[in-house]
Structure formats: structure tokens, C-alpha cells
Write a protein that holds these residues in place. Structure first.
Motif, PDB file in Angstrom:
ATOM      1  N   SER B  35     119.076  -9.834  24.883  1.00 28.15           N
ATOM      2  CA  SER B  35     118.573 -10.928  24.003  1.00 28.15           C
ATOM      3  C   SER B  35     118.320 -10.322  22.841  1.00 28.15           C
ATOM      4  O   SER B  35     118.104  -9.251  22.576  1.00 28.15           O
ATOM      5  N   TYR B  37     116.191 -11.329  18.760  1.00 31.21           N
ATOM      6  CA  TYR B  37     115.271 -12.176  18.126  1.00 31.21           C
ATOM      7  C   TYR B  37     115.278 -11.561  16.651  1.00 31.21           C
ATOM      8  O   TYR B  37     115.511 -10.744  16.205  1.00 31.21           O
ATOM      9  N   GLN B  39     112.931 -11.930  13.083  1.00 27.20           N
ATOM     10  CA  GLN B  39     111.746 -12.123  12.768  1.00 27.20           C
ATOM     11  C   GLN B  39     111.453 -12.125  11.188  1.00 27.20           C
ATOM     12  O   GLN B  39     111.451 -10.937  10.574  1.00 27.20           O
ATOM     13  N   ALA B  44     106.340 -15.215  13.645  1.00 29.54           N
ATOM     14  CA  ALA B  44     106.796 -14.697  15.081  1.00 29.54           C
ATOM     15  C   ALA B  44     108.029 -14.647  15.287  1.00 29.54           C
ATOM     16  O   ALA B  44     108.992 -15.245  14.642  1.00 29.54           O
ATOM     17  N   PRO B  45     108.701 -13.694  15.970  1.00 36.71           N
ATOM     18  CA  PRO B  45     109.957 -13.582  16.554  1.00 36.71           C
ATOM     19  C   PRO B  45     110.546 -15.025  16.695  1.00 36.71           C
ATOM     20  O   PRO B  45     109.778 -15.614  17.527  1.00 36.71           O
ATOM     21  N   TYR B  88     115.374  -7.705  16.448  1.00 39.21           N
ATOM     22  CA  TYR B  88     115.347  -6.836  17.614  1.00 39.21           C
ATOM     23  C   TYR B  88     116.150  -7.335  19.115  1.00 39.21           C
ATOM     24  O   TYR B  88     116.476  -8.454  19.181  1.00 39.21           O
ATOM     25  N   TRP B  92     115.912  -6.180  30.260  1.00 42.21           N
ATOM     26  CA  TRP B  92     115.081  -5.557  31.402  1.00 42.21           C
ATOM     27  C   TRP B  92     115.369  -4.089  31.586  1.00 42.21           C
ATOM     28  O   TRP B  92     116.698  -3.881  31.582  1.00 42.21           O
ATOM     29  N   VAL B 101     110.166  -5.003  30.640  1.00 41.11           N
ATOM     30  CA  VAL B 101     110.805  -5.534  29.556  1.00 41.11           C
ATOM     31  C   VAL B 101     110.818  -4.502  28.559  1.00 41.11           C
ATOM     32  O   VAL B 101     109.553  -3.596  28.212  1.00 41.11           O
ATOM     33  N   PHE B 103     112.107  -3.386  24.286  1.00 39.37           N
ATOM     34  CA  PHE B 103     112.714  -3.738  23.037  1.00 39.37           C
ATOM     35  C   PHE B 103     113.321  -2.558  22.078  1.00 39.37           C
ATOM     36  O   PHE B 103     112.962  -1.417  22.359  1.00 39.37           O
ATOM     37  N   GLY B 105     113.562  -0.818  18.343  1.00 38.29           N
ATOM     38  CA  GLY B 105     112.731  -0.305  17.635  1.00 38.29           C
ATOM     39  C   GLY B 105     112.834  -1.480  16.261  1.00 38.29           C
ATOM     40  O   GLY B 105     111.785  -1.483  15.525  1.00 38.29           O
TER      41      GLY B 105
END
Lengths: 129, 112
Positions: B35, B37, B39, B44-45, B88, B92, B101, B103, B105
């Protein structure tokens, strides 16, 4: 639409326990399709997953934080909560709650697909004496 | 040190295309879905892409995702100044019995 809102103290002393609550509105936390998660972001740094909980109480935690983290759910209030013990300055961060969608843990076909949507606006927690 | 590796920054001119890479391993990207995201500064993301290449309702088709082996890529076409943000990737990681989970950097996109 679904909205999440974090609440709790913005300042916590070193060695004490950080406690935050996420209130879910516009939908039920008891939905069988979703987990509910906590993610944090230290100032100027990236995202770190803390853990997620199902409405039944089943949890998954970040292994690096597991010994200090407890996530709980209160379906009667449509809320879930985070407790992080023995905090230090390194725990200073913006803490986000989010709906955790998809398959977590044991996934069909062996591949897990999960994501966070939507997110709360976040709350800054500073650890300082 | 993040489990997933992203370039710290990328830049491009308005109207151009940019790609952001996310590199992992067989225990995360190689066997699970990715996924992405966005920001925006001070916010918020927001979910952009899920399950490697699917866009949530309301996300324009200027944003796309792909995955090959142990790497994933976010593409943004027709760049706008409003796209300036941190991006970002997440997935999993099944290396531990319970999984977790992870992410990247983050990558700062500058629209010149």
C-alpha cells in the motif's frame, strides 16, 4: 463517513505510562471486517506501526514494542485504546489511530494484503519531565 | 533503519511524471501486497494505493502502483504543486510467526 479521533494527555513523564483513546464515529467498531490500529511518527521521521486489535480483542503487536504495549477495545463506547509503559524521550511522537483493513496474520493464499484507511488527525505526545 | 527502502527525495517539474521506488525482501513485498500513503505537510497520512495497484474512491488515476518481485513503485503523472508531500509504502512482513506491518522511510516529493 467513518471518522477517528485520538484523545489523551499531550505530556507524559519518563518511566510513566502513555495512554490514548481513539473514538470511532460514523461506523461500528464491531464490524467483522476490520481491525483497528495505532501508528506513530516521531518528529521529522517516518511511520512506525504499534499494533492492531479486532473487536473480539484479538491483537497483533510490533515485536519491538510488544513488551510495553497493550491495546484494548470497548465496543460499548465504540473506542479502542493504547497503553505504552515505561516511556522515554524516544517515544515522543504523533500518535495516529486508523482502521486496519484487509487480511492480517493468517491470509488466504498465503499473501497478506492490509492497509490503513481512514486515519485520525493524530495527537502529539511528548515525553519529558 | 526501515525494513522497506525508499529514496529520501525525488523531484520533477509540474506536468511531468515521477516514480518512487520501495524495495523489500521475500518476507514482505515479495509475498504480500503493498500500500502507498500520501502525507501532506502537517496532516495525517492518506491512503493512495492498496493491494499493489488499486486506488480508493476519490484518488485520481494520475496515481498508480505496481509491484515486481521484491520491489514496488508508485507513479504520479501530470504533477501538480499540490502533490508536494511525503510518500510512504507499507506492507505485511511474514518473517516472524505473528507477522507485522512495516513501512518505508518515506520519500519527499518536490514539484519544482
Amino acid at each position: 463517513q467513518l471518522q477517528l479521533q485520538e484523545s489523551g494527555p499531550g505530556l507524559v513523564k519518563p518511566s510513566e505510562t502513555l495512554s490514548l483513546t481513539c473514538t470511532v464515529s460514523g461506523g461500528s467498531i464491531s464490524s467483522s471486517s476490520y481491525y483497528w490500529g495505532w501508528i506513530r511518527q516521531p518528529p521529522g521521521k517516518g511511520l512506525e506501526w504499534i499494533g492492531s486489535i479486532y473487536y473480539s480483542g484479538s491483537t497483533y503487536y510490533n515485536p519491538s514494542l510488544k513488551s510495553r504495549v497493550t491495546i484494548s477495545v470497548d465496543t460499548s463506547k465504540n473506542q479502542f485504546s493504547l497503553k505504552l509503559s515505561s516511556v522515554t524521550a524516544a517515544d515522543t511522537a504523533v500518535y495516529y489511530c486508523a482502521r486496519h483493513v484487509g487480511e492480517i496474520g493468517y491470509c488466504s493464499g498465503g499473501s497478506c494484503g492490509n492497509w490503513f484507511d481512514p486515519w485520525g488527525q493524530g495527537t502529539l505526545v511528548t515525553v519529558s519531565s | 533503519q526501515s525494513v522497506l527502502t525508499q529514496p529520501p527525495s525525488v523531484s520533477a517539474a509540474p506536468g511531468q511524471k515521477v516514480t518512487i521506488s520501495c524495495s523489500g525482501s521475500s518476507s514482505n513485498i515479495g509475498n504480500n501486497y503493498v500500500s502507498w500513503y500520501q502525507q501532506l505537510p502537517g496532516t495525517a497520512p492518506k491512503l493512495l494505493i492498496y493491494e499493489n495497484n488499486k486506488r480508493p474512491s476519490g484518488i485520481p488515476d494520475r496515481f498508480s502502483g505496481s509491484k515486481s518481485g521484491t520491489s514496488a513503485t508508485l507513479g504520479i503523472t501530470g504533477l501538480q504543486t499540490g502533490d508536494e508531500a511525503d510518500y510512504y509504502c507499507g506492507t505485511w512482513d511474514s518473517s516472524l510467526s505473528a507477522g507485522e506491518v512495516v513501512f518505508g522511510g518515506g520519500t519527499k516529493l518536490t514539484v519544482l
